[in-house]
Structure formats: C-alpha cells, structure tokens
Write a protein that holds these residues in place. Structure first.
Motif, short mmCIF file in Angstrom:
data_model
loop_
_atom_site.label_atom_id
_atom_site.label_comp_id
_atom_site.label_asym_id
_atom_site.label_seq_id
_atom_site.Cartn_x
_atom_site.Cartn_y
_atom_site.Cartn_z
N THR A 69 0.84 -1.20 0.00
CA THR A 69 0.00 0.00 0.00
C THR A 69 0.88 1.25 0.00
N PRO A 70 0.38 2.34 -0.56
CA PRO A 70 1.16 3.58 -0.56
C PRO A 70 1.47 4.05 0.86
N GLY A 71 2.69 4.49 1.07
CA GLY A 71 3.10 4.99 2.37
C GLY A 71 3.09 3.92 3.44
N PHE A 72 3.21 2.66 3.04
CA PHE A 72 3.19 1.51 3.96
C PHE A 72 1.91 1.46 4.79
N GLY A 73 0.83 2.03 4.29
CA GLY A 73 -0.47 1.95 4.97
C GLY A 73 -0.62 2.88 6.15
N LYS A 74 0.24 3.89 6.27
CA LYS A 74 0.19 4.79 7.43
C LYS A 74 -0.83 5.91 7.26
N HIS A 75 -1.06 6.37 6.05
CA HIS A 75 -1.92 7.54 5.81
C HIS A 75 -3.14 7.09 5.03
N TYR A 76 -4.30 7.07 5.70
CA TYR A 76 -5.52 6.50 5.14
C TYR A 76 -6.68 7.48 5.30
N CYS A 77 -7.42 7.70 4.23
CA CYS A 77 -8.63 8.52 4.28
C CYS A 77 -9.81 7.56 4.43
N ILE A 78 -10.50 7.62 5.55
CA ILE A 78 -11.59 6.69 5.83
C ILE A 78 -12.77 6.94 4.89
N ALA A 79 -13.11 8.19 4.65
CA ALA A 79 -14.28 8.51 3.82
C ALA A 79 -14.11 8.06 2.38
N CYS A 80 -12.90 8.17 1.85
CA CYS A 80 -12.65 7.80 0.45
C CYS A 80 -12.06 6.40 0.31
N ALA A 81 -11.69 5.77 1.43
CA ALA A 81 -11.07 4.44 1.45
C ALA A 81 -9.84 4.41 0.56
N ARG A 82 -8.94 5.40 0.75
CA ARG A 82 -7.72 5.50 -0.05
C ARG A 82 -6.51 5.68 0.85
N TYR A 83 -5.38 5.12 0.39
CA TYR A 83 -4.10 5.32 1.07
C TYR A 83 -3.33 6.43 0.37
N PHE A 84 -2.45 7.10 1.13
CA PHE A 84 -1.62 8.16 0.56
C PHE A 84 -0.17 7.96 0.98
N GLN A 85 0.75 8.54 0.17
CA GLN A 85 2.18 8.37 0.40
C GLN A 85 2.64 8.99 1.71
N ASN A 86 2.14 10.20 2.02
CA ASN A 86 2.60 10.89 3.22
C ASN A 86 1.47 11.74 3.79
N ALA A 87 1.72 12.34 4.94
CA ALA A 87 0.70 13.14 5.62
C ALA A 87 0.35 14.39 4.82
N GLU A 88 1.32 14.93 4.10
CA GLU A 88 1.07 16.12 3.28
C GLU A 88 0.08 15.81 2.15
N ALA A 89 0.26 14.67 1.51
CA ALA A 89 -0.67 14.27 0.44
C ALA A 89 -2.07 14.03 0.99
N LEU A 90 -2.16 13.47 2.20
CA LEU A 90 -3.46 13.26 2.82
C LEU A 90 -4.12 14.58 3.17
N ALA A 91 -3.33 15.54 3.67
CA ALA A 91 -3.88 16.86 4.00
C ALA A 91 -4.35 17.58 2.73
N THR A 92 -3.60 17.45 1.65
CA THR A 92 -4.00 18.04 0.38
C THR A 92 -5.30 17.40 -0.12
#
Length: 144
Positions: A69-92
């Motif tokens: 998983t992207p970012g080793f599964g650390k950054h996850y958006c529950i509403a969209c059910a998506r993983y992100f590379q880093n916290a900055e990408a999740l915040a964006t």
C-alpha cells in the motif's frame, strides 16, 4: 479520401486520450463498497484503521507496515477508502472537492443497501429452523 494521395495523417485526434478499460474495471472491485465506507465513517477512527499496524477491516492490508500500500499503509482517508504516500498528500486530499463531496454524502444520506438487505428482499433472509425443541427448555435437574 479526405486528403492528398500518398500522405498519412500524423497525430490523429481519434487516437488521443484512449486508455485501456481494464484498469478502471479492476479498481471497481478492489475498492471498498459504499455501504462498508458508510459504516466505517460512523466508527471511531482507531477501530477502522490503526496507522502502521493494520489496514481497514475487510481489506487484505493486515500486515504491519504493508509494503503493497502507498506509504506503507500509514496515511488512510476513511471517507474515500484510499491510502496516501505521506501526511502532506493526505492533507491536500482532505481539501479537495471530491473528498468534501464524499464526506457530505456519507454524513447526510441514509444507510445504503447492503448484501443482507438484498438477500432479505429476494426471500433469502436468515434461516428459520422452526421452534426450539422442548427438551432444551427443561431445566437440568428435572431431566433425571
């Protein structure tokens, strides 16, 4: 037909922007369905996804720091059910319109239909095994 003889069209507009349709079809089955996400949004975040330890329930991301998983599964958006590379990408992502629309839709709509509802509508509800046997309701002291 449509041009000088012996010349071929270069960079034809008809071929631009076409992509194989296999990827979107595959993505549809890999993602969590809307009824699962609707339930996840209403649970506490720690119950749905523990960062770095396990993925969301119902997925294959159960290993610690999952490499698939992207970012080793650390950054996850529950509403969209998506993983992100880093916290900055999740915040964006949290500031984008599609994310806000998804959150609004999940919070304002009624519970979507799930497999249990579909089975009940088709007459395939919970099995009816008939009335309980009388011997099961008799106390143990009286059975001797």
């Amino acid at each position: 037909m449509g041009g000088p003889v012996g010349k071929r069209k270069v960079n034809s507009k008809s071929k631009q922007g076409t992509k194989p349709t296999k990827r979107p079809a595959r993505r549809k089955f890999n993602a969590r369905h809307i009824d699962q996400v609707w339930e996840d949004v209403r649970k506490p975040p720690r119950e749905v996804h523990v960062p770095g330890v396990k993925g969301p329930q119902g997925t294959t991301a159960g290993a610690e720091l999952d490499e698939d998983t992207p970012g080793f599964g650390k950054h996850y958006c529950i509403a969209c059910a998506r993983y992100f590379q880093n916290a900055e990408a999740l915040a964006t992502h949290d500031a984008t319109k599609p994310h806000k629309r998804q959150v609004k839709m999940l919070m304002t709509t009624a519970r979507p239909h799930n497999q249990r509802d579909a089975e009940a509508a088709a007459g395939m509800g919970a099995p009816d095994n008939g009335p309980k046997l009388r011997s099961a309701s008799i106390p143990v002291a009286m059975q001797t």
